[in-house]
Design an enzyme around this catalytic site. Structure first.
Site, PDB file in Angstrom:
ATOM      1  CB  SER A  12      -0.665   0.038   1.512  1.00 37.81           C
ATOM      2  OG  SER A  12      -1.678   1.470   1.419  1.00 37.81           O
ATOM      3  CE1 TYR A  37      -4.748  -1.590   5.297  1.00 33.30           C
ATOM      4  CE2 TYR A  37      -3.362  -0.458   4.462  1.00 33.30           C
ATOM      5  CZ  TYR A  37      -4.323  -1.337   3.736  1.00 33.30           C
ATOM      6  OH  TYR A  37      -4.254  -1.061   2.811  1.00 33.30           O
TER       7      TYR A  37
HETATM    8  C1  BGC Z   1      -6.212   1.394   1.861  1.00 37.12           C
HETATM    9  C2  BGC Z   1      -7.417   2.179   1.915  1.00 37.12           C
HETATM   10  C3  BGC Z   1      -6.893   3.568   1.245  1.00 37.12           C
HETATM   11  C4  BGC Z   1      -5.475   3.735   0.476  1.00 37.12           C
HETATM   12  C5  BGC Z   1      -5.164   5.045   0.373  1.00 37.12           C
HETATM   13  C6  BGC Z   1      -4.990   1.340   0.717  1.00 37.12           C
HETATM   14  O1  BGC Z   1      -3.696   0.892   1.131  1.00 37.12           O
HETATM   15  O2  BGC Z   1      -6.827   0.028   2.137  1.00 37.12           O
HETATM   16  O3  BGC Z   1      -8.819   2.066   2.206  1.00 37.12           O
HETATM   17  O4  BGC Z   1      -7.533   4.162   0.265  1.00 37.12           O
HETATM   18  O5  BGC Z   1      -4.812   2.160   0.990  1.00 37.12           O
HETATM   19  O6  BGC Z   1      -5.476   5.998   1.453  1.00 37.12           O
END
Ligand code: BGC
Length: 269
Positions: A154, A167
């Site tokens: 991410s 996360y």
């Molecule tokens: C998340 C999303 C978010 C995106 C940008 C991703 O890794 O799971 O919820 O919109 O990152 O912030």
């Protein structure tokens, strides 16, 4: 003239492939000739639908239920894949989720749940994949590599994210897991890389794009001025899984419409 498909006859496992980015990646790999295992944990109907779509376009695959944070279920998923298709060439470590909370209110359960799936899940699946890649070695007719792993990370492997400590920590962990195993196994012709999606239109972040107000807020973070689609990630996954990226080891390919360009500085600073 028929062009050669980039992943012809290769076997791919995509975790968390019943919806969102995983479903998009499964279809993209299948369109390039891979046979795809559509892993799911709780939605057999959705996984079957992804498989049906793949079959409708002449592809082939299998759905397998497994919780990626459960060692026994992961080992069985690999055994089942190998007994059905013979081997595994590509692993896409996609399964992931969010359980958001203010940090001082975050429960240990929320922390462990997210780390279990997003990070431990990638450890368990990568370990089984690498065992199989080492056992089989390179088959030059299929690929220059003995195996490829694509980790779904991410932008939050580098961008801190208030209210999402579990996360963000999991994605920071994925970055170092990916780089470390990329270094460890590159000499054995195993390539490990990540994709770092920005905001992609999927169920995980529906609150961020559902209403026009939310969407306009979100666009402030995206210089390209649109939300991403699962297909944007599918294309990146095909590239990282194919020999087109044979000299690419241990990178995160950000697919984020420029989210990492600090758009807050456009007219500030
Ligand atoms: C998340 C999303 C978010 C995106 C940008 C991703 O890794 O799971 O919820 O919109 O990152 O912030």
């Amino acid at each position: 003239m028929e062009t050669t498909r980039k992943l012809k006859d290769q076997i791919a496992i995509v975790t968390g492939a019943s919806s969102g980015i995983g479903a998009g990646v499964a279809k993209a790999l299948a369109a390039e000739g891979a046979k795809v295992v559509i892993n799911y944990s709780s939605s057999p109907d959705k996984a079957e639908k992804v498989l049906e779509e793949i079959k409708a376009t002449g592809g082939n695959g299998l759905t397998i239920k497994a919780d990626v944070s459960n060692e026994k279920e992961v080992v069985e998923m690999f055994q089942q894949t190998i007994s059905h298709f013979g081997t595994v060439d590509i692993l896409v470590n996609n399964a992931g989720l969010q359980k958001d909370a203010k940090f001082h209110e975050m429960t240990l359960e929320q922390w462990n749940y997210v780390l279990g799936i997003n990070l431990t899940g990638q450890f368990l699946c990568s370990r089984e994949a690498i065992k199989e890649f080492l056992r089989r070695g390179v088959v030059p007719q299929r690929s220059k590599a003995a195996g490829k792993i694509v980790c779904m990370s991410s932008v939050h492997e580098v961008i801190p994210w208030a209210g999402h400590a579990n996360y963000s920590a999991s994605k920071g962990g994925v970055m170092m897991l990916m780089k470390t195993i990329a270094q460890e196994y590159a000499p054995m012709k195993i390539r490990v890389n990540s994709i770092g999606p920005g905001a992609i239109r999927t169920p995980i972040n529906h609150a961020a794009w559902q209403t026009p107000d939310a969407y306009n807020q979100l666009l402030k973070l995206i210089p390209a001025k649109r939300i991403g689609e699962a297909d944007d990630i599918g294309g990146a996954a095909v590239w990282l899984a194919s020999d087109d990226s044979d000299y690419v080891n241990g990178i995160t390919l950000f697919v984020d419409g420029g989210m990492l360009l600090y758009p807050g500085f456009e007219d500030n600073g």
